[in-house]
Design an enzyme around this catalytic site. Sequence first.
Site, short mmCIF file in Angstrom:
data_model
loop_
_atom_site.label_atom_id
_atom_site.label_comp_id
_atom_site.label_asym_id
_atom_site.label_seq_id
_atom_site.Cartn_x
_atom_site.Cartn_y
_atom_site.Cartn_z
N VAL A 20 26.31 50.69 76.17
CA VAL A 20 24.99 51.26 76.44
C VAL A 20 24.33 50.69 77.70
O VAL A 20 23.76 51.45 78.49
CB VAL A 20 24.07 51.12 75.19
CG1 VAL A 20 23.70 49.67 74.88
CG2 VAL A 20 22.84 51.97 75.34
N ARG B 73 19.89 46.78 69.00
CA ARG B 73 20.89 45.82 69.43
C ARG B 73 20.15 44.65 70.06
O ARG B 73 18.99 44.78 70.48
CB ARG B 73 21.84 46.42 70.48
CG ARG B 73 22.77 47.51 69.98
CD ARG B 73 23.78 47.04 68.96
NE ARG B 73 24.74 48.09 68.61
CZ ARG B 73 24.56 49.01 67.67
NH1 ARG B 73 23.43 49.06 66.96
NH2 ARG B 73 25.51 49.90 67.43
N TYR C 206 38.91 48.01 65.17
CA TYR C 206 38.32 46.85 65.86
C TYR C 206 37.72 45.88 64.84
O TYR C 206 38.07 44.70 64.81
CB TYR C 206 37.26 47.37 66.82
CG TYR C 206 36.60 46.34 67.69
CD1 TYR C 206 37.27 45.80 68.80
CD2 TYR C 206 35.30 45.91 67.45
CE1 TYR C 206 36.65 44.86 69.62
CE2 TYR C 206 34.67 44.98 68.26
CZ TYR C 206 35.35 44.46 69.35
OH TYR C 206 34.72 43.53 70.17
N ASN D 118 26.17 52.03 80.77
CA ASN D 118 25.89 53.47 80.91
C ASN D 118 24.51 53.72 81.49
O ASN D 118 24.36 54.48 82.46
CB ASN D 118 25.95 54.16 79.53
CG ASN D 118 27.35 54.61 79.16
OD1 ASN D 118 28.31 54.28 79.85
ND2 ASN D 118 27.47 55.37 78.09
N ARG E 235 23.20 50.54 62.44
CA ARG E 235 21.80 50.92 62.67
C ARG E 235 20.94 49.78 63.19
O ARG E 235 19.90 49.99 63.78
CB ARG E 235 21.19 51.45 61.36
CG ARG E 235 21.60 52.89 61.09
CD ARG E 235 21.38 53.26 59.66
NE ARG E 235 22.30 52.51 58.81
CZ ARG E 235 22.37 52.62 57.50
NH1 ARG E 235 21.56 53.43 56.86
NH2 ARG E 235 23.24 51.91 56.80
N1 LIG Z 1 31.08 42.19 75.49
C1 LIG Z 1 30.64 42.17 74.25
O1 LIG Z 1 29.52 42.58 73.98
C2 LIG Z 1 31.47 41.59 73.14
C3 LIG Z 1 30.89 41.48 71.89
C4 LIG Z 1 31.65 40.96 70.85
C5 LIG Z 1 32.93 40.51 71.07
N2 LIG Z 1 33.47 40.63 72.31
C6 LIG Z 1 34.85 40.19 72.49
O2 LIG Z 1 34.99 39.44 73.68
C7 LIG Z 1 36.26 39.72 74.29
C8 LIG Z 1 36.06 40.18 75.73
O3 LIG Z 1 35.25 41.32 75.75
P1 LIG Z 1 34.81 42.01 77.12
O4 LIG Z 1 33.47 42.58 76.91
O5 LIG Z 1 35.03 41.08 78.23
O6 LIG Z 1 35.84 43.21 77.18
P2 LIG Z 1 36.80 43.74 78.35
O7 LIG Z 1 37.38 45.00 77.86
O8 LIG Z 1 36.08 43.73 79.64
O9 LIG Z 1 37.92 42.61 78.41
C9 LIG Z 1 39.04 42.57 77.57
C10 LIG Z 1 40.25 42.14 78.40
O10 LIG Z 1 41.40 42.06 77.53
C11 LIG Z 1 42.48 42.72 78.17
N3 LIG Z 1 43.40 43.19 77.12
C12 LIG Z 1 43.19 44.15 76.20
N4 LIG Z 1 44.25 44.27 75.39
C13 LIG Z 1 45.16 43.36 75.81
C14 LIG Z 1 46.47 43.03 75.40
N5 LIG Z 1 47.06 43.65 74.36
N6 LIG Z 1 47.12 42.06 76.07
C15 LIG Z 1 46.55 41.42 77.12
N7 LIG Z 1 45.33 41.72 77.56
C16 LIG Z 1 44.63 42.67 76.92
C17 LIG Z 1 41.84 43.83 78.97
O11 LIG Z 1 42.66 44.35 80.00
C18 LIG Z 1 40.60 43.14 79.49
O12 LIG Z 1 40.85 42.46 80.70
C19 LIG Z 1 36.93 40.74 73.40
O13 LIG Z 1 37.78 40.07 72.49
C20 LIG Z 1 35.79 41.36 72.63
O14 LIG Z 1 36.20 41.84 71.37
C21 LIG Z 1 32.77 41.17 73.35
O1 LIG Z 2 28.41 43.05 70.02
C1 LIG Z 2 29.32 43.45 69.33
O2 LIG Z 2 29.72 42.83 68.37
C2 LIG Z 2 30.01 44.73 69.69
O3 LIG Z 2 29.07 45.46 70.43
C3 LIG Z 2 29.46 46.57 71.11
O4 LIG Z 2 29.50 47.73 70.24
P1 LIG Z 2 28.17 48.62 70.19
O5 LIG Z 2 27.02 47.83 69.73
O6 LIG Z 2 28.47 49.87 69.46
O7 LIG Z 2 27.94 48.87 71.74
P2 LIG Z 2 27.55 50.11 72.63
O8 LIG Z 2 28.67 51.06 72.79
O9 LIG Z 2 26.98 49.49 73.84
O10 LIG Z 2 26.42 50.87 71.79
C4 LIG Z 2 25.18 50.25 71.47
C5 LIG Z 2 24.22 51.33 70.99
O11 LIG Z 2 23.86 52.14 72.08
C6 LIG Z 2 24.08 53.50 71.77
N1 LIG Z 2 24.48 54.18 73.02
C7 LIG Z 2 25.62 53.87 73.66
C8 LIG Z 2 25.93 54.47 74.85
C9 LIG Z 2 25.06 55.44 75.38
O12 LIG Z 2 25.29 56.04 76.47
N2 LIG Z 2 23.93 55.72 74.72
C10 LIG Z 2 23.61 55.12 73.55
O13 LIG Z 2 22.54 55.42 72.98
C11 LIG Z 2 25.13 53.53 70.68
O14 LIG Z 2 25.01 54.66 69.85
C12 LIG Z 2 24.79 52.25 69.93
O15 LIG Z 2 23.83 52.50 68.96
C13 LIG Z 2 30.74 46.27 71.87
O16 LIG Z 2 31.18 47.34 72.57
C14 LIG Z 2 31.80 45.66 71.01
O17 LIG Z 2 32.91 45.29 71.73
C15 LIG Z 2 31.22 44.41 70.47
O18 LIG Z 2 32.15 43.74 69.67
#
Ligand SMILES: NC(=O)c1ccc[n+]([C@@H]2O[C@H](COP(=O)([O-])OP(=O)(O)OC[C@H]3O[C@@H](n4cnc5c(N)ncnc54)[C@H](O)[C@@H]3O)[C@@H](O)[C@H]2O)c1
Ligand SMILES: O=C(O)[C@H]1O[C@H](OP(=O)(O)OP(=O)(O)OC[C@H]2O[C@@H](n3ccc(=O)[nH]c3=O)[C@H](O)[C@@H]2O)[C@H](O)[C@@H](O)[C@@H]1O
Length: 349
Positions: free
Chosen positions: A221, A245, A179, A224, A307
């Site tokens: 998180v 975060r 990723y 969840n 972290r």
């Molecule tokens: N939510 C966050 O905290 C967060 C943080 C940083 C970056 N982003 C970025 O924002 C975007 C959207 O994230 P989200 O939280 O809505 O995630 P999400 O998983 O809810 O949405 C992603 C969407 O992309 C689609 N998808 C995945 N692979 C695909 C493919 N190969 N072809 C076509 N469609 C595909 C999935 O079916 C889904 O509808 C992502 O690019 C993610 O990396 C999200």
């Molecule tokens: O913002 C971002 O850039 C990224 O943040 C998240 O990644 P992450 O921060 O690891 O998100 P979570 O899976 O929500 O975890 C956040 C923290 O919560 C903790 N966690 C997660 C789930 C849980 O049940 N309990 C728990 O303590 C994890 O260990 C981690 O430290 C997103 O899932 C990524 O797609 C995104 O790009």
Amino acid sequence: MASNGELHTRTKPPPTPSPLRFSKFFQSNMRILVTGGAGFIGSHLVDKLMENKKNEVIVVDNYFTGSKDNLSRWIGHPRFELIRHDVTEPLLVEVDQIYHLACPASPIFYKYNPVKTIKTNVIGTLNMLGLAKRVGARILFTSTSEVYGDPLVHPQPESYWGNVNPIEDFFIAGVRSCYDEGKRVAETLMFDYHRQHGIEIRVARIFNTYGPRMNIDDGRVVSNFIAQALRGEPLTIQKPGSQTRSFCYVSDLVDGLVRLMEGDNTGPINLGNPGEFTVLELADTVKELINPQVVIKTVENTPDDPRQRKPDITKAKELLGWEPKVKLRDGLSLMEEDFRARLCISKKK
Ligand SMILES: NC(=O)c1ccc[n+]([C@@H]2O[C@H](COP(=O)([O-])OP(=O)(O)OC[C@H]3O[C@@H](n4cnc5c(N)ncnc54)[C@H](O)[C@@H]3O)[C@@H](O)[C@H]2O)c1
Ligand SMILES: O=C(O)[C@H]1O[C@H](OP(=O)(O)OP(=O)(O)OC[C@H]2O[C@@H](n3ccc(=O)[nH]c3=O)[C@H](O)[C@@H]2O)[C@H](O)[C@@H](O)[C@@H]1O
């Protein structure tokens, strides 16, 4: 990635948009493609874009983590189209703007098939850049704070180059790199197409975003903890619990994405809420707001978990006039309502 956080200016004029774009005789709507539009952020972005009657929105999605349910209010609308398509395959459509979001975002989903995650980021972004070049569209890419890896600079400005473990090996970890590195290469591709072909690009680095429509068993998180609190299950804190975060509510994020697309700056620009919380603090807040009886349980963490994470949003403030408005407690309550409705758990009077 940008070496010093300076904004890039293009070296060539962008490809010419379709003649229909400025036609007096045909509709002059803005045709906007949203990849990943059936997902969490994408579907909220679609809602926002559809508010403007001058916009026609086309969503492409392979439904890996997204769902048609998220778009049900728009299916059948004359300004809306939904296409089942995987962005790793080329796509031919005529559009003026592309919001390129397609990619699984929750760690459990992006680690499920890491090779596919890399293909989605690299080949998928190449395909969308090729499309942007052919039709002269402006393209926005949703990058991530994960390009900063486990950051050694805090908070993270766009000029920070990051600390990512690139080794895709089970025993040495690096299991997040499909990723993180995928997104880094995609950013590189965006800027190379900009410099080499004059494509109009925008790059957003999104920090942890939450809100209604997140998958209930998404694994992230906030979703969840809310689902666990509602079901009366222990809140699972992954060790040590002191990791931080910064959580941004989805309406704020979508506002930032649209401002970035409509503005003059390529980015990369951090979009996130600088309010920083430990995971333990988040669990305590969810417990207090939703279910004071619920217990908190400590469980093993996954490898390479960052972290600390907090965006420096100076650029977003200065260049986009953007900053988040929704406080964590308010956002959690809005999400609670949505999760209650979907889990069919009503609030006790
Ligand atoms: N939510 C966050 O905290 C967060 C943080 C940083 C970056 N982003 C970025 O924002 C975007 C959207 O994230 P989200 O939280 O809505 O995630 P999400 O998983 O809810 O949405 C992603 C969407 O992309 C689609 N998808 C995945 N692979 C695909 C493919 N190969 N072809 C076509 N469609 C595909 C999935 O079916 C889904 O509808 C992502 O690019 C993610 O990396 C999200
Ligand atoms: O913002 C971002 O850039 C990224 O943040 C998240 O990644 P992450 O921060 O690891 O998100 P979570 O899976 O929500 O975890 C956040 C923290 O919560 C903790 N966690 C997660 C789930 C849980 O049940 N309990 C728990 O303590 C994890 O260990 C981690 O430290 C997103 O899932 C990524 O797609 C995104 O790009």
